[in-house]
Design an enzyme around this catalytic site. Structure first.
Site, PDB file in Angstrom:
ATOM      1  CD  GLU A 166      10.024  12.911  11.539  1.00 54.06           C
ATOM      2  OE1 GLU A 166       9.204  12.698  11.553  1.00 54.06           O
ATOM      3  OE2 GLU A 166      11.028  12.245  10.735  1.00 54.06           O
ATOM      4  CB  CYS A 168      13.296   9.249   7.667  1.00 55.44           C
ATOM      5  SG  CYS A 168      14.529   8.422   6.356  1.00 55.44           S
ATOM      6  CD  GLU A 226      14.112   0.775   8.773  1.00 58.52           C
ATOM      7  OE1 GLU A 226      14.668   1.953   9.136  1.00 58.52           O
ATOM      8  OE2 GLU A 226      14.638  -0.242   8.777  1.00 58.52           O
ATOM      9  CE  LYS A 228      -1.951   2.813   3.172  1.00 59.84           C
ATOM     10  NZ  LYS A 228      -1.727   4.080   1.854  1.00 59.84           N
TER      11      LYS A 228
HETATM   12  P1  NAD Z   1       2.445   8.213   7.870  1.00 58.50           P
HETATM   13  O1  NAD Z   1       2.921   7.259   9.155  1.00 58.50           O
HETATM   14  O2  NAD Z   1       1.561   9.305   7.885  1.00 58.50           O
HETATM   15  O3  NAD Z   1       2.215   7.121   6.468  1.00 58.50           O
HETATM   16  C1  NAD Z   1       3.019   6.185   6.214  1.00 58.50           C
HETATM   17  C2  NAD Z   1       2.155   5.095   5.535  1.00 58.50           C
HETATM   18  O4  NAD Z   1       1.222   4.522   6.354  1.00 58.50           O
HETATM   19  C3  NAD Z   1       1.130   5.633   4.311  1.00 58.50           C
HETATM   20  O5  NAD Z   1       1.192   4.828   3.136  1.00 58.50           O
HETATM   21  C4  NAD Z   1      -0.142   5.815   5.395  1.00 58.50           C
HETATM   22  O6  NAD Z   1      -1.319   5.842   4.507  1.00 58.50           O
HETATM   23  C5  NAD Z   1      -0.117   4.424   6.042  1.00 58.50           C
HETATM   24  N1  NAD Z   1      -0.833   4.285   7.303  1.00 58.50           N
HETATM   25  C6  NAD Z   1      -1.367   5.363   8.174  1.00 58.50           C
HETATM   26  N2  NAD Z   1      -2.069   5.022   9.341  1.00 58.50           N
HETATM   27  C7  NAD Z   1      -2.256   3.690   9.137  1.00 58.50           C
HETATM   28  C8  NAD Z   1      -2.488   2.703   9.867  1.00 58.50           C
HETATM   29  N3  NAD Z   1      -3.193   3.127  10.981  1.00 58.50           N
HETATM   30  N4  NAD Z   1      -2.544   1.229   9.427  1.00 58.50           N
HETATM   31  C9  NAD Z   1      -1.805   1.129   8.319  1.00 58.50           C
HETATM   32  N5  NAD Z   1      -1.074   1.947   7.656  1.00 58.50           N
HETATM   33  C10 NAD Z   1      -1.348   3.323   7.908  1.00 58.50           C
HETATM   34  O7  NAD Z   1       3.916   8.725   7.228  1.00 58.50           O
HETATM   35  P2  NAD Z   1       4.295   9.782   6.153  1.00 58.50           P
HETATM   36  O8  NAD Z   1       3.855  11.124   6.431  1.00 58.50           O
HETATM   37  O9  NAD Z   1       3.778   9.133   4.865  1.00 58.50           O
HETATM   38  O10 NAD Z   1       5.881   9.652   6.029  1.00 58.50           O
HETATM   39  C11 NAD Z   1       6.747  10.674   6.769  1.00 58.50           C
HETATM   40  C12 NAD Z   1       7.268   9.984   7.970  1.00 58.50           C
HETATM   41  O11 NAD Z   1       7.724   8.734   7.313  1.00 58.50           O
HETATM   42  C13 NAD Z   1       8.245  10.702   8.617  1.00 58.50           C
HETATM   43  O12 NAD Z   1       8.153  10.737  10.058  1.00 58.50           O
HETATM   44  C14 NAD Z   1       9.497  10.121   8.464  1.00 58.50           C
HETATM   45  O13 NAD Z   1      10.485  10.310   9.328  1.00 58.50           O
HETATM   46  C15 NAD Z   1       9.250   8.676   8.150  1.00 58.50           C
HETATM   47  N6  NAD Z   1      10.210   7.896   7.238  1.00 58.50           N
HETATM   48  C16 NAD Z   1      11.113   7.067   7.765  1.00 58.50           C
HETATM   49  C17 NAD Z   1      11.870   6.445   7.091  1.00 58.50           C
HETATM   50  C18 NAD Z   1      12.897   5.446   7.604  1.00 58.50           C
HETATM   51  O14 NAD Z   1      13.563   4.981   6.876  1.00 58.50           O
HETATM   52  N7  NAD Z   1      13.246   5.517   8.910  1.00 58.50           N
HETATM   53  C19 NAD Z   1      12.109   6.837   5.439  1.00 58.50           C
HETATM   54  C20 NAD Z   1      10.978   7.687   5.148  1.00 58.50           C
HETATM   55  C21 NAD Z   1       9.982   8.307   5.776  1.00 58.50           C
END
Ligand code: NAD
Length: 490
Positions: free
Chosen positions: A393, A294, A259, A183
């Site tokens: 963050e 991230c 991650e 997804k």
């Molecule tokens: P997010 O957590 O809002 O969403 C990430 C994904 O999870 C999306 O596809 C979203 O639709 C899905 N999602 C949201 N709620 C869910 C649930 N309850 N159950 C299942 N899926 C769900 O994050 P974002 O805004 O898309 O990305 C930014 C964040 O990602 C930042 O905090 C960033 O630091 C982190 N990030 C971490 C890494 C790493 O390697 N550590 C890499 C990239 C981004």
């Protein structure tokens, strides 16, 4: 690559199940271009029945095709062919990535697409390298561990590097013989569809790689909770990671790789070689992708004697950035993913100023293209570790600056109470660098550089609330396998 016209690009909008596009139902979502906030396609939102269809397809393909059971080198060959097709498609794929995300076209061509392809190759190479071990048992027995795939892996990806982040989840899972249901983020859902099409074209059996589109708390949650999903791999925010971990625990103690977010320090000692270069590095590590990374180096921890010079160098690197739409060839400062996120970043900066921080540069939503939102790269000085801007963050181009006098203070400021994703250390003293690298609680430490390289063999992942497990590296491949012990009496 020259600039391109975003209105001339063909967009396929669908789920991808059983090797073909599956149109959605009436429930759709307008997807907007971050550059100008214009809607450009309608996304089908998968309800539980579509998620079930995708997972059932994946399970059937896992059980009835020979993806998992064929010679591993044959699986690797398909993956390598897939990487070739991705590279050959770079012109279209890069435009698709750029139009819907915050990735400028020049970056998408030079990095996102080739990095995705090469990462797939990297994991393909593991397919016949890790099969298990023979154990040192009693002589009367032969004991071994046999590496086996999980079955169906549920993968959930964020929006900030749509292709690369998805490929880090999907490629090791597939190379290890699993089937996958991905997804993508609802904000950046289209470029991965092209990846899935190309996988089938490369010879991957239909149903081995599927995509469901939709929102996190409905579609994503249904995927995580599906009984036929045996493992979940997620990249995104710490808050969502916790919700996913809970869902995994509630639905069969599923293993989960997370991650998550970060608040990574860049520690600069006065003896750092070439301060101008360090300034450019620090600037790049917070302004790249407009800080929506991230591992963004969002906290500058600098030794007193060089603080002023460094801030000047960073400010002048910021001043050279050129905001613009992602389809323009000369854009070097990305838009913010949505206007709402630009407002959120700005509110955090304003609250920081109210708490006593000083604005050295930036601090505004600026240079809009259409209705798109950009945020000026910003430096906040006079901050302390209890302020929200230092603690939380921001996920935007905002750098806080704290000054230290000695190594001990540098480390105590550098360590974050809850995040531990990455850290940068700039010094000419190798002993000091190693002491700091050992001393800091972070999953990755960079010395005299900042940011990931194309050494895919170096794993990336967080300590503390920045995550569990690794992407990239051997560890990430192994996490897509389970190990069966077999003991035979001779
Ligand atoms: P997010 O957590 O809002 O969403 C990430 C994904 O999870 C999306 O596809 C979203 O639709 C899905 N999602 C949201 N709620 C869910 C649930 N309850 N159950 C299942 N899926 C769900 O994050 P974002 O805004 O898309 O990305 C930014 C964040 O990602 C930042 O905090 C960033 O630091 C982190 N990030 C971490 C890494 C790493 O390697 N550590 C890499 C990239 C981004």
């Amino acid at each position: 690559m020259p600039s391109f016209d975003p209105n001339q690009l063909t967009i396929n909008s669908a789920h991808f199940i059983g090797g073909r596009h599956v149109a959605g139902t009436a429930n759709t979502l307008d997807v907007r271009r971050p550059s100008d906030n214009q809607p450009y396609a309608a996304l089908p939102v998968a309800e539980a029945d579509v998620v079930d269809q995708a997972v059932q397809n994946a399970w059937q393909a896992y059980k009835t095709t020979n993806w998992a059971t064929r010679a591993p080198r044959e699986r690797a060959r398909v993956m390598r062919r897939w990487a070739e097709l991705i590279e050959a498609d770079v012109q279209y794929l890069a435009k698709l990535e750029a139009i819907g995300s915050t990735r400028p076209i020049a970056n998408a061509i030079a990095w996102d697409v080739p990095f995705t392809a090469e990462g797939i190759r990297f994991f393909a190479e593991f397919a016949d390298k890790i099969g298990g071990d023979v154990a040192a048992t009693r002589r009367e027995s032969l004991g071994m561990t046999i590496a086996e795939p999980y079955g169906v892996i549920g993968a959930i990806a964020p929006w900030n590097f749509p292709l690369v982040m998805a490929s880090w989840k999907v490629a090791p899972a597939l190379a290890a013989g699993n089937a996958v249901v991905l997804k993508p983020s609802e904000l950046t859902p289209f470029s991965v569809l092209r990846l899935a099409e190309l996988a089938v074209e490369a010879g991957m059996p239909p149903g081995i790689f599927n995509i469901v589109q939709g929102l996190g708390h409905t579609t994503g949650d249904a995927l995580v909770r599906h009984p036929l999903v045996s493992k979940v791999t997620f990249t995104g925010s710490t808050r969502t990671g916790a919700a996913i971990m809970q869902a995994c625990a509630q639905t069969g103690t599923k293993p989960v790789t997370l991650e998550l977010g970060g608040k990574s320090p860049q520690i600069v000692f006065a003896d750092a070689p070439d301060l101008d270069k360090v300034a450019r590095m620090v600037a790049g590590a917070i302004a790249g992708n407009a800080g929506q990374v991230c591992v963004a180096g969002s906290r500058l921890i600098v030794q007193r004697g060089v603080a002023e010079q460094l801030i000047e160098g960073i400010s002048s690197a910021f001043a050279q950035l050129h905001p613009g739409p992602t389809w323009s060839a000369d854009t070097t400062l990305s838009p913010i993913i949505t206007p709402k996120d630009a407002q959120r970043i700005d509110s955090m900066v304003q609250r920081g100023l109210e708490e006593g921080a000083q604005l050295a540069v930036g601090g505004r939503i600026g240079q809009p293209v259409g209705e798109g939102a950009y945020y000026q790269p910003t430096i906040l000085t006079g901050v302390n570790s209890s302020m929200e801007v230092v603690r939380d963050e921001i996920f935007g181009p905002v750098l806080t600056v704290q000054v230290f006098d000695d190594d001990e203070e540098a480390l105590s400021l550098g360590d974050h109470p809850s995040y531990g994703l990455a850290a940068g250390i700039h010094t000419a003293d190798i002993s000091r660098a190693l002491r700091c690298a050992r001393g800091i609680e972070a999953g990755t430490v960079w010395v005299n550089r900042y940011g990931r390289s194309d050494d895919y063999v170096i794993p990336t992942g967080g300590y503390k609330r920045s995550g569990i497990g690794k992407d990239l590296g051997k560890q990430s491949y192994e996490a897509n396998l389970r190990f069966k012990s077999v003991l035979i009496d001779i």
